[in-house]
Design a protein around this motif. Structure first.
Motif, PDB file in Angstrom:
ATOM      1  N   ASN A 142      -2.376   5.540  -6.147  1.00 21.35           N
ATOM      2  CA  ASN A 142      -1.371   6.134  -5.281  1.00 21.35           C
ATOM      3  C   ASN A 142      -0.433   5.078  -4.689  1.00 21.35           C
ATOM      4  O   ASN A 142       0.640   5.406  -4.198  1.00 21.35           O
ATOM      5  CB  ASN A 142      -2.047   6.920  -4.148  1.00 21.35           C
ATOM      6  N   ASP A 143      -0.864   3.794  -4.715  1.00 22.42           N
ATOM      7  CA  ASP A 143       0.026   2.725  -4.262  1.00 22.42           C
ATOM      8  C   ASP A 143       1.261   2.624  -5.153  1.00 22.42           C
ATOM      9  O   ASP A 143       2.296   2.099  -4.738  1.00 22.42           O
ATOM     10  CB  ASP A 143      -0.711   1.383  -4.259  1.00 22.42           C
TER      11      ASP A 143
ATOM     12  N   TYR B 187      -7.642  -0.169  -8.078  1.00 24.34           N
ATOM     13  CA  TYR B 187      -8.179   1.190  -8.165  1.00 24.34           C
ATOM     14  C   TYR B 187      -7.500   2.158  -7.190  1.00 24.34           C
ATOM     15  O   TYR B 187      -8.066   3.192  -6.845  1.00 24.34           O
ATOM     16  CB  TYR B 187      -9.697   1.199  -7.920  1.00 24.34           C
ATOM     17  N   LYS B 188      -6.294   1.834  -6.743  1.00 21.15           N
ATOM     18  CA  LYS B 188      -5.546   2.715  -5.843  1.00 21.15           C
ATOM     19  C   LYS B 188      -4.224   3.084  -6.517  1.00 21.15           C
ATOM     20  O   LYS B 188      -3.165   2.513  -6.231  1.00 21.15           O
ATOM     21  CB  LYS B 188      -5.284   2.033  -4.496  1.00 21.15           C
TER      22      LYS B 188
ATOM     23  N   SER C 252      -0.236  -3.813  -6.036  1.00 17.03           N
ATOM     24  CA  SER C 252      -0.976  -2.710  -5.418  1.00 17.03           C
ATOM     25  C   SER C 252      -2.433  -3.104  -5.215  1.00 17.03           C
ATOM     26  O   SER C 252      -2.887  -4.153  -5.695  1.00 17.03           O
ATOM     27  CB  SER C 252      -0.900  -1.465  -6.315  1.00 17.03           C
ATOM     28  N   ARG C 253      -3.172  -2.270  -4.526  1.00 20.06           N
ATOM     29  CA  ARG C 253      -4.608  -2.494  -4.352  1.00 20.06           C
ATOM     30  C   ARG C 253      -5.352  -2.080  -5.614  1.00 20.06           C
ATOM     31  O   ARG C 253      -4.934  -1.140  -6.297  1.00 20.06           O
ATOM     32  CB  ARG C 253      -5.122  -1.691  -3.157  1.00 20.06           C
TER      33      ARG C 253
ATOM     34  N   LYS D   2       0.829  -1.201   0.000  1.00 21.48           N
ATOM     35  CA  LYS D   2       0.000   0.000   0.000  1.00 21.48           C
ATOM     36  C   LYS D   2       0.865   1.252   0.000  1.00 21.48           C
ATOM     37  O   LYS D   2       2.043   1.221   0.367  1.00 21.48           O
ATOM     38  CB  LYS D   2      -0.920   0.017   1.219  1.00 21.48           C
TER      39      LYS D   2
END
Length: 335
Positions: free
Chosen positions: A189-190, A186-187, A183-184, A83
């Motif tokens: 920024n990860d 739809y994230k 990464s997660r 994250k």
């Protein structure tokens, strides 16, 4: 940029001066191109002033890209999630990776993908364009990265795309003892580091056109060799190191001293002395102006190959506002 250039150059010889691209007395259109007065003005300019002067010369492109990430539900549950905000290694070797689709305005048919890898610690980049996102091509790009990057790749972090989360790529990473994370969904920024490179590396230099031929892929990979050299050896960047407060007490980001990826790599002391000397010698051999000219030539070639084709596809994607005259016009029968 002005302050960065000032700190790096100061009273020393710049790469452009070292390669004879700047010297006193050169006159173009009746004006001296580079004089001590001009040098002092450049050193005094702020980044905002430089951007303002260059704004008219920067190309604008109205065609935008299309998201092509397709999740891989079969394997992602077995891959550890990383994250935004998680601690990363304090040494080079941890790379975030992503692909950029050169599809233009439509996802129809086959089109090229560019694999983009960025080292989180140093900012070192590796870029390679492949035919499509089949795992054989993606794997070939990853293998090339481990051979071309001048230090060991110890960890890879990707999004949830099936081009990375497949058995072939995961097995290759396991065989090389490369730790794999994702990464997660739809994230973005990860993966902030590589996502920013997707924009100001891949899109900035190769635009938003559609590339689907061998000739276009050849030009792109020649372009990436030059841009990678420019970014890795000659372009200083700054990294966020924490948060502070301004005079009004507002929370602000704090950044370290600007440095090139090579400078950060040398400071990490992970290279043998011989390898350090080779990389420094290679950096000193690079002529920034010559690289800029070669990049411009390749970009012009891309325009010739793909601009008209992409614009025609973009126009075809808009429905016509004119009536279909082939259907005829119905007239109410007289009673």
């Amino acid at each position: 940029m002005g302050s960065i250039w000032r700190r790096r150059c100061g009273s020393c010889s710049t790469p452009l001066q070292r390669h004879g691209e700047l010297f006193d007395g050169r006159v173009i259109d009746g004006k001296a191109r580079f004089t001590p007065v001009v040098r002092e003005e450049l050193l005094a300019m702020s980044a905002a002033t430089i951007d303002r002067y260059l704004k008219p010369a920067k190309a604008s492109d109205q065609i935008k890209g299309v998201a092509t990430t397709k999740p891989s539900p079969l394997l992602r549950s077995s891959i550890k999630i990383r994250k935004a905000g998680d601690e990363v290694e304090a040494e080079p070797g941890f790379f975030e990776g992503d692909t950029v689709a050169h599809c233009g305005p439509t996802l129809k048919g086959e089109f090229a993908r560019t694999v983009n890898l960025t080292c989180v610690h140093t900012g070192w980049v590796f870029t390679r364009t492949v035919r499509n996102n089949a795992h054989t091509h993606i794997l070939a790009a990853l293998k090339a990265a481990t051979e071309k990057v001048p230090f060991e790749v110890v960890r890879l972090d990707f999004d949830n795309g099936s081009e990375f989360l497949n058995k072939a790529v995961i097995k290759w990473a396991a065989d090389r003892e490369i730790f794999f994370t994702r990464s997660r969904p739809y994230k973005k920024n990860d993966q902030a580091t590589v996502e920013s490179k997707n924009n100001h590396l891949v899109r900035k230099y190769s635009f938003y056109y559609r590339y689907d031929t061998e000739a276009e892929r050849v030009v792109l990979n020649r372009l990436w060799q030059l841009t990678n050299d420019r970014l890795n050896y000659l372009t200083p960047t700054k990294k966020p190191v924490g948060f502070g407060a301004d005079a009004a007490g507002r929370r602000t980001r704090l950044y370290d001293t600007p440095a090139t990826p090579l400078d950060r790599l040398l400071a990490a002391n992970v290279l043998a002395p011989t390898q350090q000397a080779e990389l420094i010698a290679y950096r000193d051999s690079l002529n920034p102006a010559a690289i800029a000219r070669q990049i411009a030539d390749l970009q012009n070639r891309l325009l010739v190959l793909a601009k008209e084709k992409t614009e025609q596809l973009d126009l075809a994607s808009f429905p016509t506002a004119l009536p279909n005259v082939h259907k005829g016009i119905r007239i109410k029968a007289a009673s």
